[in-house]
Design an enzyme around this catalytic site. Structure first.
Site, PDB file in Angstrom:
ATOM      1  N   GLU A  22      -4.951  50.174 -21.529  1.00  0.00           N
ATOM      2  CA  GLU A  22      -3.933  49.466 -20.761  1.00  0.00           C
ATOM      3  C   GLU A  22      -4.069  47.962 -20.941  1.00  0.00           C
ATOM      4  O   GLU A  22      -5.181  47.420 -20.986  1.00  0.00           O
ATOM      5  CB  GLU A  22      -4.016  49.816 -19.276  1.00  0.00           C
ATOM      6  CG  GLU A  22      -2.878  49.191 -18.459  1.00  0.00           C
ATOM      7  CD  GLU A  22      -2.797  49.724 -17.041  1.00  0.00           C
ATOM      8  OE1 GLU A  22      -1.699  49.696 -16.464  1.00  0.00           O
ATOM      9  OE2 GLU A  22      -3.826  50.170 -16.505  1.00  0.00           O
TER      10      GLU A  22
ATOM     11  N   ASP B 183       2.241  48.604 -15.699  1.00  0.00           N
ATOM     12  CA  ASP B 183       3.164  49.022 -14.639  1.00  0.00           C
ATOM     13  C   ASP B 183       4.113  47.870 -14.296  1.00  0.00           C
ATOM     14  O   ASP B 183       4.182  46.876 -15.011  1.00  0.00           O
ATOM     15  CB  ASP B 183       2.385  49.492 -13.410  1.00  0.00           C
ATOM     16  CG  ASP B 183       1.386  48.439 -12.926  1.00  0.00           C
ATOM     17  OD1 ASP B 183       1.562  47.243 -13.267  1.00  0.00           O
ATOM     18  OD2 ASP B 183       0.430  48.789 -12.215  1.00  0.00           O
TER      19      ASP B 183
END
Length: 520
Positions: free
Chosen positions: A493, A103
């Protein structure tokens, strides 16, 4: 003539023996005469497997894959300047630092931990890093984070701990260079405390001050000053930041702040030599450590790391000194011993591991705990070897430094491809690694401006157009399986703290032998 040659040969043998003994037992004493630490040893032969993997791991930082701000010496075509106005609303420059993961959030808690671990790795294994030509890359990455953290602490009792709105950020799928959303700031103050994040930042400042002590004394002194003031702030105004800001508990929930206070005090003791910091950890606050109960090391729980860091003091203390006779310090070392015992697969107290041999603690980001544990095991092995205390007792069983190093290697080898999936979890290393890493910048072509709604790039079944080289993804499930899908956040991730941890582990294994060195 023969006698002369024979004498010369004996002289050479004696000289080599003297050098070997010196490397193993020569010690430098602290000025107070209590702490004893070995000189750094010349690294042994470089293991090119781990050196190559370290070079890949540090590219996550070196190639600016998760760096924010005005990028310097950018060599990666799909990254550019971003977040240049971060902090502007408060009149401070928070443009640097690292995006947390896939992110575009800047979470201060895990970012500070990333810095602490990069520093610890450089301090313990800087010589090995230099032998692999990677030390400068590690220090450059550290500097980018520390500049951000210094700016985030504009006054004694204020620390900016977050840039961005995580809920809004996670609704967007876009390149960081194209962000147009508001990026609000979150700060802790005496009325809105966050001892955990303040103390972790203090630990990062103290550890980094040691790294820069011989590089830039002015910068080192500034970092240490920030560290001491942040620790005072954290201790005086106690409270967990996720209690103060409960909405943040969904992202990096802090289970307690006491472990960070001990962690920071331990680093400040090493950085200053001030015994008040050691007394903080061994005095009335010792209950914070939950001594006797071994734990796993992570961004949230620093107890195992603190126990290993303080065991360094016990390992190298002069016999008969106050430090050597400190019972509580001895308890820290005993608990560190117990931590090592649960890591060793042949110990009676061995923790669970997968059929493939991976230490398995948590399903989400499963590689974090084994990599962090393997780093601690390598460090502890070197402490044992350097101090001459070469046996670890686990419920009556005897283990050696080599056993700890073997465990550390087994975890490194697993993540590098020696696993049932035959996949390297370090992106860019080996012939097969994840191609659909959950990372916004890597998943979107560099010439595309999606706005906030670039979800077609999240959902596509095609590999990422850009390779997030150096990313250590979350890792496998309990059955050693792994699903390489972009929306598989649990397994796929990338995070900055994972990259820092694996860089530390690989640095520990680059050299075939390591002697612990003075942190000061």
């Amino acid at each position: 003539m023969a006698n002369c040659v024979r004498c010369c040969c004996w002289l050479l043998v004696l000289m080599l023996m003297a050098l070997a003994i010196t490397a193993a037992v020569v010690f430098v004493r602290y000025k107070n005469g209590e702490g004893v630490f070995p000189f750094p040893g010349v690294p042994g032969a470089v293991d090119h497997k781990y050196a190559d993997a370290l070079a890949v791991a540090l590219q996550f930082f070196q190639f600016l894959i998760d760096e924010a701000g005005k990028l310097v010496n950018n060599t990666i075509h799909w990254r550019g300047d971003s977040a240049l106005d971060d902090g502007k609303e408060a009149g401070i420059d928070l443009s640097k630092g690292m995006y947390d993961a896939g992110d575009h959030m800047k979470f201060g808690f895990p970012m500070a931990f990333t810095a602490t671990m990069l520093s610890w790795s450089v301090l313990e294994y800087g010589d090995a890093m230099r032998a692999a030509d990677q030390r400068d890359s590690a220090i450059d990455a550290l500097n980018w984070i520390m500049d951000y953290l210094v700016n985030a602490h504009p006054s004694d009792d204020v620390l900016y701990i977050q840039v961005g709105d995580p809920k809004a950020d996670h609704k967007c799928w876009e390149r960081p260079e194209k962000m147009k959303e508001k990026r609000p700031l979150t700060k802790i103050t005496p009325k809105s405390p966050g001892s955990d994040v303040a103390a972790e930042t203090a630990a990062a400042m103290a550890a980094a001050s040691l790294v820069y002590k011989t590089i830039n004394k002015t910068y080192s002194s500034s970092l240490l000053d920030h560290g001491e003031r942040l620790f005072a702030f954290a201790d005086k105004h106690r409270g967990s930041y996720t209690r103060t800001f409960p909405e943040l508990s969904a992202f990096y929930n802090s289970t307690t702040y006491q472990d960070e206070l001990l962690w920071a005090a331990s680093w400040l003791y090493h950085a200053t030599g001030n015994h008040s910091y050691l007394a903080y950890a061994t005095g009335k606050n010792k209950d914070f450590a939950d001594l006797g109960n071994p734990r796993y090391f992570s961004w949230d729980d620093k107890r195992a790391g603190t126990e290993v860091l303080l065991s360094r003091v016990s390992f190298f203390a002069s016999q008969g000194s106050d430090v050597a006779q400190d019972d509580v310090l001895g308890m820290y070392k005993q608990t560190a011993d117990a931590v090592m015992c649960i890591l060793l697969p042949d110990s009676e107290t061995a923790a669970f591991r997968t059929e493939g041999g991976l230490l398995y603690v948590a399903e989400w980001n499963s590689l974090q705990h084994p990599v962090a544990s393997a780093f601690l095991a390598a460090v502890y092995s070197d402490y044992m070897q350097s101090s001459g205390k070469t046996e670890l007792s686990c419920s009556g069983q005897g283990f050696s430094p080599a056993d700890l190093r073997k465990f550390a290697k087994s975890q490194a080898d697993y993540l590098l491809g020696s696993n049932p999936m035959k996949i390297s979890y370090l992106v860019g290393y080996g012939d097969r690694y994840p191609e659909k890493v959950h990372h916004r910048g890597a998943s979107i072509p560099e010439d595309v401006d999606t706005g906030c709604d670039g979800h077609k790039w999240l959902e596509t079944s095609k590999p990422n157009p850009n390779v997030a080289t150096g990313a250590l993804v979350g890792g496998p499930y309990k059955n050693d399986s792994f699903v390489d899908e972009r929306d598989n956040v649990m397994q796929n991730e990338a995070t900055t703290y994972n990259s820092a941890l694996v860089a530390g582990l690989l640095s520990a294994l680059v050299s075939t032998s390591s002697l612990a060195r003075s942190l000061s």
